[in-house]
Design a protein around this motif. Structure first.
Motif, PDB file in Angstrom:
ATOM      1  N   ARG A  33       0.819  -1.204   0.000  1.00 17.45           N
ATOM      2  CA  ARG A  33       0.000   0.000   0.000  1.00 17.45           C
ATOM      3  C   ARG A  33       0.851   1.251   0.000  1.00 17.45           C
ATOM      4  NH1 ARG A  33      -4.318  -2.294   4.315  1.00 17.45           N
ATOM      5  NH2 ARG A  33      -5.289  -3.760   2.899  1.00 17.45           N
ATOM      6  N   LYS A  34       1.988   1.151   0.650  1.00 17.48           N
ATOM      7  CA  LYS A  34       2.887   2.311   0.660  1.00 17.48           C
ATOM      8  C   LYS A  34       3.366   2.609  -0.757  1.00 17.48           C
ATOM      9  CE  LYS A  34       6.798   4.365   3.026  1.00 17.48           C
ATOM     10  NZ  LYS A  34       7.280   5.025   1.804  1.00 17.48           N
ATOM     11  N   ASP A  35       3.692   1.560  -1.487  1.00 17.46           N
ATOM     12  CA  ASP A  35       4.089   1.744  -2.882  1.00 17.46           C
ATOM     13  C   ASP A  35       2.997   2.463  -3.663  1.00 17.46           C
ATOM     14  OD1 ASP A  35       6.420   0.517  -2.366  1.00 17.46           O
ATOM     15  OD2 ASP A  35       5.920  -1.400  -3.291  1.00 17.46           O
ATOM     16  N   LYS A  36       1.784   1.990  -3.468  1.00 18.10           N
ATOM     17  CA  LYS A  36       0.673   2.600  -4.188  1.00 18.10           C
ATOM     18  C   LYS A  36       0.516   4.061  -3.825  1.00 18.10           C
ATOM     19  CE  LYS A  36      -2.576  -0.886  -5.684  1.00 18.10           C
ATOM     20  NZ  LYS A  36      -3.914  -1.465  -5.516  1.00 18.10           N
ATOM     21  N   ARG A  37       0.702   4.323  -2.535  1.00 14.14           N
ATOM     22  CA  ARG A  37       0.565   5.704  -2.085  1.00 14.14           C
ATOM     23  C   ARG A  37       1.653   6.584  -2.689  1.00 14.14           C
ATOM     24  NH1 ARG A  37      -1.139   8.152   2.708  1.00 14.14           N
ATOM     25  NH2 ARG A  37      -1.592   6.103   3.532  1.00 14.14           N
ATOM     26  N   ASP A  38       2.869   6.059  -2.685  1.00 17.23           N
ATOM     27  CA  ASP A  38       3.971   6.826  -3.275  1.00 17.23           C
ATOM     28  C   ASP A  38       3.683   7.142  -4.733  1.00 17.23           C
ATOM     29  OD1 ASP A  38       5.253   6.765  -0.892  1.00 17.23           O
ATOM     30  OD2 ASP A  38       6.655   5.162  -1.406  1.00 17.23           O
ATOM     31  N   GLU A  39       3.154   6.160  -5.413  1.00 17.42           N
ATOM     32  CA  GLU A  39       2.788   6.371  -6.817  1.00 17.42           C
ATOM     33  C   GLU A  39       1.776   7.504  -6.939  1.00 17.42           C
ATOM     34  OE1 GLU A  39       1.192   3.013  -9.095  1.00 17.42           O
ATOM     35  OE2 GLU A  39       2.882   1.857  -8.277  1.00 17.42           O
ATOM     36  N   ALA A  40       0.753   7.417  -6.074  1.00 19.58           N
ATOM     37  CA  ALA A  40      -0.302   8.433  -6.117  1.00 19.58           C
ATOM     38  C   ALA A  40       0.264   9.803  -5.798  1.00 19.58           C
ATOM     39  CB  ALA A  40      -1.412   8.067  -5.135  1.00 19.58           C
ATOM     40  N   GLU A  41       1.218   9.853  -4.876  1.00 17.28           N
ATOM     41  CA  GLU A  41       1.806  11.134  -4.511  1.00 17.28           C
ATOM     42  C   GLU A  41       2.590  11.738  -5.681  1.00 17.28           C
ATOM     43  OE1 GLU A  41       3.725  10.546  -0.708  1.00 17.28           O
ATOM     44  OE2 GLU A  41       1.806  11.050   0.234  1.00 17.28           O
ATOM     45  N   ALA A  42       3.305  10.877  -6.365  1.00 18.68           N
ATOM     46  CA  ALA A  42       4.045  11.335  -7.538  1.00 18.68           C
ATOM     47  C   ALA A  42       3.081  11.854  -8.600  1.00 18.68           C
ATOM     48  CB  ALA A  42       4.894  10.196  -8.101  1.00 18.68           C
ATOM     49  N   ALA A  43       2.012  11.097  -8.806  1.00 17.62           N
ATOM     50  CA  ALA A  43       1.016  11.492  -9.798  1.00 17.62           C
ATOM     51  C   ALA A  43       0.352  12.804  -9.405  1.00 17.62           C
ATOM     52  CB  ALA A  43      -0.033  10.390  -9.945  1.00 17.62           C
TER      53      ALA A  43
END
Length: 360
Positions: free
Chosen positions: A101-111
């Motif tokens: 989930r952290k990975d997903k969040r990081d992705e979302a933050e970058a986006a």
DNA sequence: TCTCTCGCCACAGACGAG
DNA sequence: CCTCGTCC
DNA sequence: ACGTGTGGCGAGAG
């Protein structure tokens, strides 16, 4: 959170455990509620424009308070007696799930950052919803508000759902009100879904009866937990290729995961390495929960001045709005006890269930 | 063809004025 | 009934 | 300072 596909599984294999209930039947009922989940949802939705939320002048977010204040009032107005339970520390076993989930969040933050550069409003809104966080302070503000409104409040040692189930098992509340099917793995006698949806969608309350689940599935608690682990829970991976359908038939055939593993074609269905299903089972069977021994739940009248001081004084809510909402609550209190008396004396006059116009 | 699982997407509050 | 703007 | 649940749809495997 949750067990993948459990709702459908139960409606297929144990339909008798589900019962629709009228909202009115919850008059004067005590229910345990996982407050953290509600806060999280409010943070995502309330007052949103782009990545903005509701805030006071100091820049502190107030979306959670707006949402919880309104929702709590609605429940009290309906004669429901809620207990709020807050999440404690997550079990260490969630580690694997967390990393994902952290990975997903990081992705979302970058986006999100990218969308801001490009000025893409729609994308900003979408991504910012995926990066929502609830701070410790925000949780405590909701606790403060709940106490001011006269509700019992608990900080669970671990997962809130487990403690909600414990309160229900101890007979202190009628049901756990949650959308999270995990609750049933903790042997919670009754789970109520859609408790607050009459206003939003008009769905009826859906009750799950734990005893009936076991009866209709013809399983023990341990077997039911094993099925849930196989379907996929938060605590460990599941076996690829095994979903709800196979989970039920495999446990029916073999009785438990240990035996099942001895007969499983591991070529077709590779079992995860170091699969901690036993530990997951243990977390469902013996979760860390609030101590219910000698516990008594008490509801008191809302402290109007305290609420105003907090919401209006500190958080800059509109005073008139707050006082008005509380006034409605007081009025409803008289009405609900009146209804209770009427039904107690046998005067069954349940009339204006659709449009509640005020009386002349 | 049918069944089952998986991955990806969308979505999520509550009020009141008009 | 509804849609839409607002809540802080 | 951890973070969802659900349904729908289509793809792909068996």
């Amino acid at each position: 959170m949750g067990i993948k596909g459990l709702t459908k599984l139960l409606s297929d294999h144990a339909p008798g455990c589900m019962r629709e209930q009228k909202f009115e039947s919850y008059l004067d009922r005590k229910v345990a509620i996982d407050a953290s989940m509600h806060i999280y949802q409010f943070m995502m939705v309330i007052g949103r424009q782009g990545d903005q939320t509701l805030t006071n002048d100091a820049g502190e977010v107030t979306s959670h308070l707006q949402g919880m204040f309104m929702r709590t009032c609605r429940m009290l107005e309906a004669g429901i007696k809620p207990v709020y339970v807050f999440d404690g520390k997550p079990p260490t076993m969630k580690g694997g799930e967390l990393a994902k989930r952290k990975d997903k969040r990081d992705e979302a933050e970058a986006a999100l950052a990218k969308a801001k550069e490009a000025g893409d409003q729609e994308e900003i809104e979408k991504m910012s919803k995926r990066t929502v966080r609830v701070t410790r302070q925000q949780s405590q503000e909701v606790m403060q508000l709940a106490r001011l409104m006269g509700l019992p409040v608990f900080e669970a040692p671990c997962e809130a759902e487990a403690s909600c189930a414990a309160l229900c098992k101890a007979g202190l509340v009628y049901a756990a009100a949650s959308e999270d099917m995990d609750t049933l793995c903790f042997a919670c006698p009754k789970l109520a879904r859609n408790l607050m949806s009459p206003a939003s969608q008009g769905k009826p309350i859906l009750e799950f009866d734990y005893e009936k689940i076991l009866t209709e599935l013809d399983m023990t608690w341990e077997q039911f937990i094993d099925v849930c682990i196989l379907c996929g829970c938060d605590y460990c991976d599941s076996i690829k290729g095994v979903g709800p359908v196979k989970a039920v038939s495999l446990i029916k055939k073999h009785g438990n995961i240990e035996t099942l593993l001895q007969h499983l074609d591991t070529e077709k269905y590779p079992v995860p390495e170091d699969w901690p299903y036993k530990e997951a089972r243990e977390l469902f069977k013996h979760p860390d929960v609030v101590n219910t021994d000698g516990l008594e739940l008490k509801w008191t009248a809302p402290d109007e001045e305290g609420i105003v001081a907090f919401l209006v004084g500190e958080k800059q809510f509109g005073e008139e709005r707050v006082r008005n909402t509380l006034k409605k609550l007081k009025a409803a209190k008289g009405k609900s006890s009146q209804n209770r008396l009427e039904s107690f004396f046998g005067a069954v006059t349940v009339k204006s269930s659709t449009t509640g116009k005020r009386k002349e």
